[in-house]
Design a protein around this motif. Structure first.
Motif, PDB file in Angstrom:
ATOM      1  N   LEU A 284       0.868  -1.181   0.000  1.00 39.34           N
ATOM      2  CA  LEU A 284       0.000   0.000   0.000  1.00 39.34           C
ATOM      3  C   LEU A 284       0.903   1.229   0.000  1.00 39.34           C
ATOM      4  O   LEU A 284       1.519   1.557   1.008  1.00 39.34           O
ATOM      5  N   HIS A 285       1.007   1.884  -1.144  1.00 35.87           N
ATOM      6  CA  HIS A 285       1.933   3.010  -1.295  1.00 35.87           C
ATOM      7  C   HIS A 285       1.385   4.293  -0.693  1.00 35.87           C
ATOM      8  O   HIS A 285       2.026   4.933   0.131  1.00 35.87           O
ATOM      9  N   GLY A 286       0.212   4.712  -1.139  1.00 38.04           N
ATOM     10  CA  GLY A 286      -0.409   5.940  -0.642  1.00 38.04           C
ATOM     11  C   GLY A 286      -1.796   5.647  -0.129  1.00 38.04           C
ATOM     12  O   GLY A 286      -2.467   4.714  -0.593  1.00 38.04           O
ATOM     13  N   HIS A 287      -2.245   6.435   0.846  1.00 39.53           N
ATOM     14  CA  HIS A 287      -3.560   6.197   1.434  1.00 39.53           C
ATOM     15  C   HIS A 287      -4.039   7.473   2.102  1.00 39.53           C
ATOM     16  O   HIS A 287      -3.237   8.336   2.485  1.00 39.53           O
ATOM     17  N   ALA A 288      -5.356   7.606   2.234  1.00 38.50           N
ATOM     18  CA  ALA A 288      -5.933   8.785   2.883  1.00 38.50           C
ATOM     19  C   ALA A 288      -7.388   8.522   3.216  1.00 38.50           C
ATOM     20  O   ALA A 288      -8.066   7.738   2.538  1.00 38.50           O
ATOM     21  N   ASP A 289      -7.866   9.175   4.272  1.00 38.87           N
ATOM     22  CA  ASP A 289      -9.266   9.097   4.693  1.00 38.87           C
ATOM     23  C   ASP A 289      -9.748  10.514   4.987  1.00 38.87           C
ATOM     24  O   ASP A 289      -9.112  11.230   5.766  1.00 38.87           O
ATOM     25  N   GLN A 309      -9.655  15.506  -1.929  1.00 39.93           N
ATOM     26  CA  GLN A 309      -8.492  15.579  -1.050  1.00 39.93           C
ATOM     27  C   GLN A 309      -7.902  14.193  -0.782  1.00 39.93           C
ATOM     28  O   GLN A 309      -6.685  14.029  -0.703  1.00 39.93           O
ATOM     29  N   ALA A 310      -8.759  13.194  -0.646  1.00 37.64           N
ATOM     30  CA  ALA A 310      -8.265  11.848  -0.366  1.00 37.64           C
ATOM     31  C   ALA A 310      -7.494  11.282  -1.548  1.00 37.64           C
ATOM     32  O   ALA A 310      -6.421  10.683  -1.376  1.00 37.64           O
ATOM     33  N   VAL A 311      -8.015  11.453  -2.752  1.00 33.52           N
ATOM     34  CA  VAL A 311      -7.295  10.969  -3.934  1.00 33.52           C
ATOM     35  C   VAL A 311      -5.966  11.698  -4.087  1.00 33.52           C
ATOM     36  O   VAL A 311      -4.917  11.078  -4.326  1.00 33.52           O
ATOM     37  N   PRO A 417       3.351   7.453   6.097  1.00 33.30           N
ATOM     38  CA  PRO A 417       2.196   8.006   6.825  1.00 33.30           C
ATOM     39  C   PRO A 417       1.456   9.031   5.963  1.00 33.30           C
ATOM     40  O   PRO A 417       2.063   9.711   5.125  1.00 33.30           O
ATOM     41  N   ASP A 418       0.148   9.128   6.163  1.00 35.00           N
ATOM     42  CA  ASP A 418      -0.637  10.104   5.405  1.00 35.00           C
ATOM     43  C   ASP A 418      -0.903  11.336   6.266  1.00 35.00           C
ATOM     44  O   ASP A 418      -0.658  11.339   7.465  1.00 35.00           O
ATOM     45  N   ARG A 419      -1.418  12.382   5.628  1.00 36.19           N
ATOM     46  CA  ARG A 419      -1.699  13.648   6.314  1.00 36.19           C
ATOM     47  C   ARG A 419      -3.193  13.884   6.453  1.00 36.19           C
ATOM     48  O   ARG A 419      -3.656  15.021   6.438  1.00 36.19           O
ATOM     49  N   SER A 420      -3.947  12.806   6.604  1.00 30.10           N
ATOM     50  CA  SER A 420      -5.405  12.937   6.613  1.00 30.10           C
ATOM     51  C   SER A 420      -5.904  13.864   7.716  1.00 30.10           C
ATOM     52  O   SER A 420      -6.815  14.672   7.496  1.00 30.10           O
ATOM     53  N   LYS A 421      -5.339  13.758   8.910  1.00 34.11           N
ATOM     54  CA  LYS A 421      -5.808  14.597  10.005  1.00 34.11           C
ATOM     55  C   LYS A 421      -5.566  16.071   9.722  1.00 34.11           C
ATOM     56  O   LYS A 421      -6.422  16.921   9.989  1.00 34.11           O
ATOM     57  N   GLU A 422      -4.400  16.390   9.185  1.00 31.81           N
ATOM     58  CA  GLU A 422      -4.100  17.789   8.870  1.00 31.81           C
ATOM     59  C   GLU A 422      -5.022  18.302   7.762  1.00 31.81           C
ATOM     60  O   GLU A 422      -5.531  19.421   7.818  1.00 31.81           O
ATOM     61  N   ASP A 426      -8.956  21.406   6.522  1.00 24.01           N
ATOM     62  CA  ASP A 426      -9.397  22.196   5.363  1.00 24.01           C
ATOM     63  C   ASP A 426     -10.903  22.074   5.164  1.00 24.01           C
ATOM     64  O   ASP A 426     -11.581  23.055   4.826  1.00 24.01           O
ATOM     65  N   ILE A 427     -11.423  20.859   5.345  1.00 27.98           N
ATOM     66  CA  ILE A 427     -12.867  20.663   5.194  1.00 27.98           C
ATOM     67  C   ILE A 427     -13.618  21.290   6.364  1.00 27.98           C
ATOM     68  O   ILE A 427     -14.676  21.906   6.182  1.00 27.98           O
ATOM     69  N   ALA A 428     -13.056  21.157   7.549  1.00 26.19           N
ATOM     70  CA  ALA A 428     -13.694  21.754   8.722  1.00 26.19           C
ATOM     71  C   ALA A 428     -13.800  23.272   8.598  1.00 26.19           C
ATOM     72  O   ALA A 428     -14.712  23.890   9.162  1.00 26.19           O
TER      73      ALA A 428
END
Length: 509
Positions: A284-289, A309-311, A417-422, A426-428
């Motif tokens: 699994l190279h890249g990932h995001a939620d 943003q996830a893609v 590691p992904d930056r999903s939390k950061e 932006d959406i918030a």
């Protein structure tokens, strides 16, 4: 060489039981998942018993039959779905996890437990899921029914139902009680943004989905292996009746399926110890939620910030662009989730790479929250066949409420590691639309759907009040307005809304 804690998918399995199979059994969700898990264990090419005993975490997706606290499973069910499956395959995991509602769940779980493996918390995890909608429908009207009840007990990390993000009393009172009507609001909003007519947009949806059916027709795990033409999908007929505007039946996820899927993840070190050959390993190279705003808060319901943003984040983590992706499996319960990604990343409906590996939810099958685990399984197989290529899975939950992405390849890489939390910040920070719950006065139709699936055809409207541009929900029951919603083009049409005890009602005058 990679870090020995790097997670790799080493086994995938799928199972489908079709109603027209000569040996159709009407299997339970436990039995369906068990078949998929057995296939995943065998797919490793290693000692199946040893691999099963090494699994520390079984994480599963919640089935439709246990998706609500307000009703019991019609044919009974296990008190611990996860451990019922584990027992059948000779496993005794230290931890069993049941994920909340959401089609993003399969990819989210792969990313979550891949991260746990990379952190050294565990070495081996199994993701599993199934849906027995075909069985439930087959026995619904029969006196003689199977009993799928099981009592196995044991530890279970039940993460809850999670439907609170998808509906409220206000939305339910205004007809937003199923996926087709809610996605119909999004697709009609997109049609408005693009300036397309009703027939023109229906054809665009058909042009998007016809290639999906072609893939499904060749997939041995498909629930409906029938190729459909653009004309067939775009033409409303007795077979292709309207469900909720703008969708005829053949553009709606097929949920009466019996399907199961599973994926086995372990550290590189564990894979070596258990004798799993490297040609089985997929990284699994890249990932995001990402999570979207609630539906009525969104300034523009015709777009999806979470999928965009996830893609983008998954591609960034991989170090590639969209043009470098060899295969896609984009969540396709309805056209909108596919369109949302295509619009943001310049993908065409006839992209030669294709937009699905399974055949999509209306044709391959829509096994509830577990669909994208089939997409992951197909992607893993495709990556083994194309060493060094990259495959992207886009998994969607709710009303474009949650979006999870994974990019897969046989190319070795350490965990990134992904930056999903950061990015979630932006959406918030996006602006929110003011909502008037009890609406009265003049307004316009922002977007709409029509519930053909109700005993009396009824319109569902998201509107804006003329007085302050606040948003409201309303039902349309007046024959003249229902006729316009069904047979005309009501976008931006002026209406009058009034509040009554049971909610808001819209009329043309």
């Amino acid at each position: 060489m990679v870090d020995p804690r790097t997670p790799v998918i080493v086994g995938v399995g799928q199972f489908t039981e079709r109603i027209d199979d000569p040996d159709y059994r009407g299997m339970s969700s436990v039995e369906l998942a068990t078949e998929a898990v057995r296939a995943a264990l065998a797919d490793t090419g290693a000692d199946v018993a040893a691999v099963a005993k090494a699994i520390e975490v079984f994480a599963g997706l919640r089935q439709f039959e246990i998706c609500t606290p307000f009703a019991s499973a019609p044919l009974g069910c296990s008190d611990n779905y996860i451990r019922s499956v584990a027992q059948r395959v000779g496993a005794n995991p230290a931890r069993a996890v049941l994920e909340p509602i959401g089609g993003n769940g399969p990819q989210k779980l792969v990313s979550e437990f891949g991260g746990a493996i990379a952190a050294g918390d565990i070495e081996v995890a199994l993701i599993l899921g199934s849906e027995n909608g075909s069985t439930l429908k087959t026995f619904a009207g029969r006196d003689q029914k199977p009993d799928h009840s099981e009592t196995v007990g044991g530890q279970l990390d039940d993460r809850g139902y999670g439907f609170e993000q998808y509906m409220s009393e206000y939305t339910a009172n205004h007809g937003l009680t199923g996926a087709p009507v809610q996605y119909g609001l999004l697709d009609n909003a997109r049609r408005k943004r693009l300036g397309l007519g009703v027939d023109e947009y229906r054809r665009q949806m058909a042009e998007l989905f016809a290639p999906f059916s072609k893939v499904a027709a060749k997939n041995p795990f498909s629930s409906s292996p029938i190729e459909r033409s653009v004309e067939e999908l775009a033409t409303v007929s007795a077979e292709n009746r309207m469900i909720c505007d703008p969708y005829p039946r053949l553009m709606v996820a097929r949920d009466t399926v019996n399907q199961g899927a599973a994926a086995l993840i372990m550290s590189v070190e564990a894979a070596r110890k258990l004798g799993v050959a490297e040609e089985k390993w997929v990284y699994l190279h890249g990932h995001a939620d990402q999570r979207e705003q609630d539906l009525l808060d969104r300034e523009d319901v015709s777009v999806s910030y979470s999928s965009k943003q996830a893609v983008a984040e998954a591609l960034r983590g991989t170090g590639i662009g969209i043009d470098d992706v060899a295969t896609f499996d984009l969540y396709s319960c309805f056209p909108f989730p596919v369109f949302a990604v295509c619009d943001d990343f310049g993908l065409a409906a006839d992209d030669p790479r294709g937009l699905t590996l399974t055949g999509g939810l209306p044709y391959f099958g829509g096994p509830g929250n577990n669909y994208s685990l089939h997409g992951i399984a197909e992607t893993v197989v495709a990556m083994r066949d194309k060493p060094g290529a990259f495959g992207l899975v886009g998994a969607n939950g709710g009303v474009m409420s949650k979006y999870s992405v994974g990019v897969y390849s046989t190319t070795p890489t350490d965990w990134v590691p992904d930056r999903s939390k950061e990015l979630q910040a932006d959406i918030a920070a996006l602006p929110k639309v003011a909502v008037t719950r009890n609406a009265n006065g003049a307004g316009v139709i922002e977007t709409y759907s029509v519930r053909y699936d109700w005993p009396v055809r009824t319109g569902v409207i998201i509107g804006r009040l003329a007085a302050d541009n606040s948003r409201f929900l309303a039902l349309a029951e007046e024959p003249e307005l229902v006729s316009l919603l069904s047979d005309g083009d009501p976008l931006n049409v002026k209406i009058t809304v009034r509040s009554i005890d049971s909610g808001n009602r819209a009329t043309l005058h």
